[in-house]
Design a protein around this motif. Structure first.
Motif, PDB file in Angstrom:
ATOM      1  N   ALA A 108      91.164  13.497   0.249  1.00  0.00           N
ATOM      2  CA  ALA A 108      91.014  14.587   1.214  1.00  0.00           C
ATOM      3  C   ALA A 108      91.127  14.099   2.648  1.00  0.00           C
ATOM      4  CB  ALA A 108      89.678  15.296   1.002  1.00  0.00           C
ATOM      5  N   LEU A 109      90.917  12.791   2.854  1.00  0.00           N
ATOM      6  CA  LEU A 109      90.993  12.239   4.206  1.00  0.00           C
ATOM      7  C   LEU A 109      92.308  11.511   4.459  1.00  0.00           C
ATOM      8  CD1 LEU A 109      87.334  10.857   4.507  1.00  0.00           C
ATOM      9  CD2 LEU A 109      88.314  12.756   5.790  1.00  0.00           C
ATOM     10  N   VAL A 110      93.338  11.842   3.688  1.00  0.00           N
ATOM     11  CA  VAL A 110      94.610  11.139   3.821  1.00  0.00           C
ATOM     12  C   VAL A 110      95.221  11.313   5.212  1.00  0.00           C
ATOM     13  CG1 VAL A 110      95.954  13.087   2.936  1.00  0.00           C
ATOM     14  CG2 VAL A 110      96.835  10.741   2.694  1.00  0.00           C
ATOM     15  N   ASP A 111      94.930  12.443   5.851  1.00  0.00           N
ATOM     16  CA  ASP A 111      95.472  12.668   7.203  1.00  0.00           C
ATOM     17  C   ASP A 111      94.573  12.103   8.298  1.00  0.00           C
ATOM     18  OD1 ASP A 111      97.681  14.023   6.196  1.00  0.00           O
ATOM     19  OD2 ASP A 111      96.575  15.914   6.081  1.00  0.00           O
ATOM     20  N   LEU A 122      74.308  20.615   9.626  1.00  0.00           N
ATOM     21  CA  LEU A 122      74.285  20.962  11.058  1.00  0.00           C
ATOM     22  C   LEU A 122      75.625  20.652  11.707  1.00  0.00           C
ATOM     23  CD1 LEU A 122      70.743  19.613  12.051  1.00  0.00           C
ATOM     24  CD2 LEU A 122      71.418  22.004  11.769  1.00  0.00           C
ATOM     25  N   GLY A 123      76.249  19.558  11.271  1.00  0.00           N
ATOM     26  CA  GLY A 123      77.507  19.137  11.880  1.00  0.00           C
ATOM     27  C   GLY A 123      78.653  20.078  11.604  1.00  0.00           C
ATOM     28  N   ILE A 124      78.696  20.634  10.371  1.00  0.00           N
ATOM     29  CA  ILE A 124      79.833  21.493  10.015  1.00  0.00           C
ATOM     30  C   ILE A 124      79.614  22.944  10.411  1.00  0.00           C
ATOM     31  CG2 ILE A 124      80.415  19.992   8.086  1.00  0.00           C
ATOM     32  CD1 ILE A 124      79.206  22.068   6.212  1.00  0.00           C
ATOM     33  N   PHE A 125      78.419  23.269  10.902  1.00  0.00           N
ATOM     34  CA  PHE A 125      78.141  24.657  11.279  1.00  0.00           C
ATOM     35  C   PHE A 125      79.122  25.118  12.366  1.00  0.00           C
ATOM     36  CE2 PHE A 125      75.912  27.735  14.011  1.00  0.00           C
ATOM     37  CZ  PHE A 125      75.691  28.740  13.068  1.00  0.00           C
ATOM     38  N   GLY A 185      85.699  25.636  16.106  1.00  0.00           N
ATOM     39  CA  GLY A 185      85.714  24.676  17.207  1.00  0.00           C
ATOM     40  C   GLY A 185      84.360  24.479  17.842  1.00  0.00           C
ATOM     41  N   MET A 186      83.296  24.809  17.093  1.00  0.00           N
ATOM     42  CA  MET A 186      81.933  24.674  17.615  1.00  0.00           C
ATOM     43  C   MET A 186      81.150  23.741  16.699  1.00  0.00           C
ATOM     44  SD  MET A 186      81.433  28.761  18.332  1.00  0.00           S
ATOM     45  CE  MET A 186      79.707  28.577  18.826  1.00  0.00           C
ATOM     46  N   GLY A 187      79.904  23.449  17.067  1.00  0.00           N
ATOM     47  CA  GLY A 187      79.048  22.613  16.244  1.00  0.00           C
ATOM     48  C   GLY A 187      79.065  21.156  16.675  1.00  0.00           C
ATOM     49  N   ILE A 188      78.193  20.379  16.041  1.00  0.00           N
ATOM     50  CA  ILE A 188      78.021  18.970  16.414  1.00  0.00           C
ATOM     51  C   ILE A 188      79.278  18.166  16.127  1.00  0.00           C
ATOM     52  CG2 ILE A 188      76.677  16.876  15.972  1.00  0.00           C
ATOM     53  CD1 ILE A 188      74.312  18.658  15.268  1.00  0.00           C
ATOM     54  N   TYR A 189      79.886  18.356  14.930  1.00  0.00           N
ATOM     55  CA  TYR A 189      81.076  17.589  14.585  1.00  0.00           C
ATOM     56  C   TYR A 189      82.229  17.889  15.546  1.00  0.00           C
ATOM     57  CZ  TYR A 189      79.316  15.797  10.119  1.00  0.00           C
ATOM     58  OH  TYR A 189      78.629  15.112   9.148  1.00  0.00           O
ATOM     59  N   ALA A 190      82.396  19.168  15.856  1.00  0.00           N
ATOM     60  CA  ALA A 190      83.481  19.538  16.773  1.00  0.00           C
ATOM     61  C   ALA A 190      83.261  18.910  18.146  1.00  0.00           C
ATOM     62  CB  ALA A 190      83.575  21.061  16.884  1.00  0.00           C
ATOM     63  N   PHE A 191      82.001  18.841  18.567  1.00  0.00           N
ATOM     64  CA  PHE A 191      81.670  18.245  19.865  1.00  0.00           C
ATOM     65  C   PHE A 191      81.920  16.739  19.863  1.00  0.00           C
ATOM     66  CE2 PHE A 191      78.498  16.111  22.553  1.00  0.00           C
ATOM     67  CZ  PHE A 191      78.884  16.589  23.799  1.00  0.00           C
ATOM     68  N   ALA A 224      86.565  17.614  12.606  1.00  0.00           N
ATOM     69  CA  ALA A 224      85.378  18.307  12.109  1.00  0.00           C
ATOM     70  C   ALA A 224      85.692  19.092  10.850  1.00  0.00           C
ATOM     71  CB  ALA A 224      84.822  19.229  13.190  1.00  0.00           C
ATOM     72  N   VAL A 225      86.827  19.788  10.863  1.00  0.00           N
ATOM     73  CA  VAL A 225      87.227  20.554   9.684  1.00  0.00           C
ATOM     74  C   VAL A 225      87.570  19.614   8.523  1.00  0.00           C
ATOM     75  CG1 VAL A 225      88.949  22.146   8.758  1.00  0.00           C
ATOM     76  CG2 VAL A 225      88.037  22.505  11.057  1.00  0.00           C
ATOM     77  N   ALA A 226      88.221  18.506   8.834  1.00  0.00           N
ATOM     78  CA  ALA A 226      88.618  17.558   7.786  1.00  0.00           C
ATOM     79  C   ALA A 226      87.418  16.893   7.122  1.00  0.00           C
ATOM     80  CB  ALA A 226      89.540  16.489   8.375  1.00  0.00           C
ATOM     81  N   LEU A 227      86.287  16.809   7.816  1.00  0.00           N
ATOM     82  CA  LEU A 227      85.107  16.122   7.276  1.00  0.00           C
ATOM     83  C   LEU A 227      84.229  17.011   6.418  1.00  0.00           C
ATOM     84  CD1 LEU A 227      83.938  14.016  10.377  1.00  0.00           C
ATOM     85  CD2 LEU A 227      85.162  13.214   8.350  1.00  0.00           C
ATOM     86  N   ILE A 228      84.491  18.298   6.370  1.00  0.00           N
ATOM     87  CA  ILE A 228      83.584  19.226   5.676  1.00  0.00           C
ATOM     88  C   ILE A 228      83.407  18.843   4.211  1.00  0.00           C
ATOM     89  CG2 ILE A 228      83.251  21.602   4.913  1.00  0.00           C
ATOM     90  CD1 ILE A 228      84.582  22.550   7.464  1.00  0.00           C
ATOM     91  N   TRP A 229      84.489  18.899   3.420  1.00  0.00           N
ATOM     92  CA  TRP A 229      84.367  18.654   1.981  1.00  0.00           C
ATOM     93  C   TRP A 229      84.220  17.187   1.631  1.00  0.00           C
ATOM     94  CZ3 TRP A 229      82.658  22.556  -0.430  1.00  0.00           C
ATOM     95  CH2 TRP A 229      83.006  23.841  -0.042  1.00  0.00           C
TER      96      TRP A 229
END
Length: 365
Positions: free
Chosen positions: A105-108, A160-163, A168-174, A181-186
C-alpha cells in the motif's frame, strides 16, 4: 450381498468435531488472513511476483489451518503443541498477509515503505527475544506489556492523525501533507494489527516457558492481590486508634505472598516472604519501584518491621502465626535452591553466598 455397515455415532461426532474445528481456524480465527489477502491480490500492487505471493499465501492457509485443526483434533490435551500449531498457522499467516498489505500500500511512498519494513524487522526481533529461554520470563513479560502500551498509544495517535486527513486537515496532514496523510491511513491500521499479532506471539513465547508451579503461584498472587485491595483495618483498630500506632502483617497467606499494612495506612499491600536467617524474616515489598527489602524481627516481646531506608515500626501479627509460622518458613539456602530449580526471580538486594553459582539465578532490579 455385502452388508451395509452403519457408522457409529462416535464417527459422526469425531468428523463433526474436526470440521467445526477446521471452520473455526479457517473462517473465524484466521479472519485477518482473508481481510488482508483480498486487498493484497485485488487492490494493491507492486509487481506480478508480489501478487503471486499473495495468492499462494491465501491458498496455503487452507492447508495450514487444516494442519492446526488436525493437531487440535488429535491431541486436544497437549496445550504446548496446540499453541505451536496456532502460532504456526494463524499467527504467522496473519502477520505475513498484514505486512504484505502495508508494504504494497505504500509503494508510492518509498520513504515510508522503507520505514514500515524496518518496523517489521523490529517486530521479528522482538518475537525472537521473547522466545529465548535464557532471558528471565519476568523480563520478557515486561517487554510484552511495554508493547501493549506502545500499541495503545499508537492507535490513539493514528486515529487522531487520520481525522479529516482526506480533507487536508488533521495532525497527519499538518505534519506530512495531505497526500502522505491519506496514504498512511490503511497501512497504519495494518501496522497496528501486525503489532497485535507480534504481542500475541511474544506472549505465547513467555507463557509456554513458565512452569506449572510458577503459573499456579502467579494465579495465587493475583487472587491475594485482589483480596488485599478489598481489605481494611478492622473497626476495632480504627475506633481505638491503634492503626496509628501499629502496622499489620499477615503471612504466609499462600506460597511466598503476604499482606502488609504500614502504620497509619488504611490499605494493605502485597509483600513476598523470602527466607528466615538468624531469627530475622526477610520480605520483598513488591509495590515499590524498585522493590525494597523489609525485615521482621522480635525485640522485647514486640514484633517490628523495618524497610530499607526507613525507621522500624511496631506491627501486629495474627495469633495463629505466633505458633504456626515456623512450618512455612525456609532458610536462605533452601530459598535460593528453590529459586534456581523453579526459575524464580531473586531480588537484587539478596546477597548470594560464594558457594552458589550466581549465574544460575534470575535477578531483577
Amino acid at each position: 450381498m455385502v452388508g451395509y455397515v452403519n457408522p457409529s455415532p462416535d464417527t459422526y461426532e469425531k468428523k463433526e468435531s474436526f470440521l467445526s474445528t477446521y471452520c473455526g481456524y479457517y473462517f473465524f480465527i484466521g479472519v485477518l488472513v482473508h481481510l488482508y489477502s483480498i486487498p493484497n491480490i485485488f487492490f494493491v500492487y507492486i509487481n506480478d511476483t508480489s501478487r503471486l505471493f499473495a495468492i499462494l499465501l491465501w491458498g496455503s492457509y487452507l492447508i495450514a489451518s487444516a494442519i492446526s485443526a488436525y493437531v487440535d483434533y488429535r491431541v486436544p490435551d497437549n496445550v504446548r503443541l496446540g499453541t505451536y500449531s496456532m502460532v504456526f498457522s494463524v499467527g504467522l499467516w496473519s502477520m505475513v498477509a498484514i505486512n504484505l498489505y502495508g508494504i504494497q500500500a505504500l509503494v508510492d511512498q518509498p520513504f515510508y515503505q522503507e520505514f514500515y519494513i524496518n518496523l517489521l524487522w523490529i517486530q521479528l526481533f522482538l518475537i525472537l527475544i521473547s522466545w529465548i529461554k535464557w532471558i528471565p520470563a519476568r523480563t520478557r513479560n515486561l517487554l510484552v506489556r511495554i508493547i501493549i502500551i506502545i500499541l495503545g498509544a499508537f492507535i490513539i495517535f493514528h486515529l487522531l492523525g487520520i481525522f479529516a486527513s482526506t480533507k487536508g486537515m488533521g495532525i497527519y496532514a499538518f505534519l506530512f501533507g495531505k497526500e502522505v496523510a491519506v496514504a498512511l491511513i490503511w497501512p497504519g491500521f495494518a501496522l497496528f494489527f501486525s503489532g497485535l499479532w507480534t504481542q500475541f506471539i511474544m506472549g505465547l513465547g513467555v507463557e509456554l516457558d513458565i512452569t506449572p508451579e510458577e503459573r499456579a503461584r502467579r494465579m495465587a498472587e493475583e487472587k491475594v492481590r485482589e483480596e488485599a485491595q478489598k481489605r481494611k483495618p478492622s473497626e476495632e483498630m480504627l475506633s481505638s486508634g491503634r492503626y496509628l500506632e501499629y502496622g499489620e502483617l499477615d503471612y504466609y497467606i499462600t506460597e511466598g505472598i503476604s499482606s502488609y499494612r504500614e502504620k497509619g495506612s488504611k490499605t494493605f499491600e502485597d509483600v513476598e516472604f523470602l527466607y528466615v536467617e538468624n531469627g530475622v524474616r526477610y520480605f520483598n515489598r513488591l509495590d515499590w519501584t524498585p522493590t525494597k527489602e523489609m525485615i521482621l524481627y522480635k525485640e522485647n516481646g514486640q514484633w517490628y518491621c523495618q524497610t530499607t531506608g526507613q525507621e522500624p515500626e511496631r506491627v501486629l501479627l495474627p495469633e495463629h502465626l505466633e505458633e504456626e509460622k515456623a512450618e512455612f518458613e525456609i532458610d536462605k539456602r533452601e530459598y535460593l535452591e528453590q529459586a534456581i530449580e523453579y526459575r524464580r526471580i531473586v531480588p537484587y538486594f539478596v546477597e548470594i553466598p560464594s558457594d552458589i553459582d550466581e549465574s544460575k539465578i534470575d535477578r531483577v532490579e
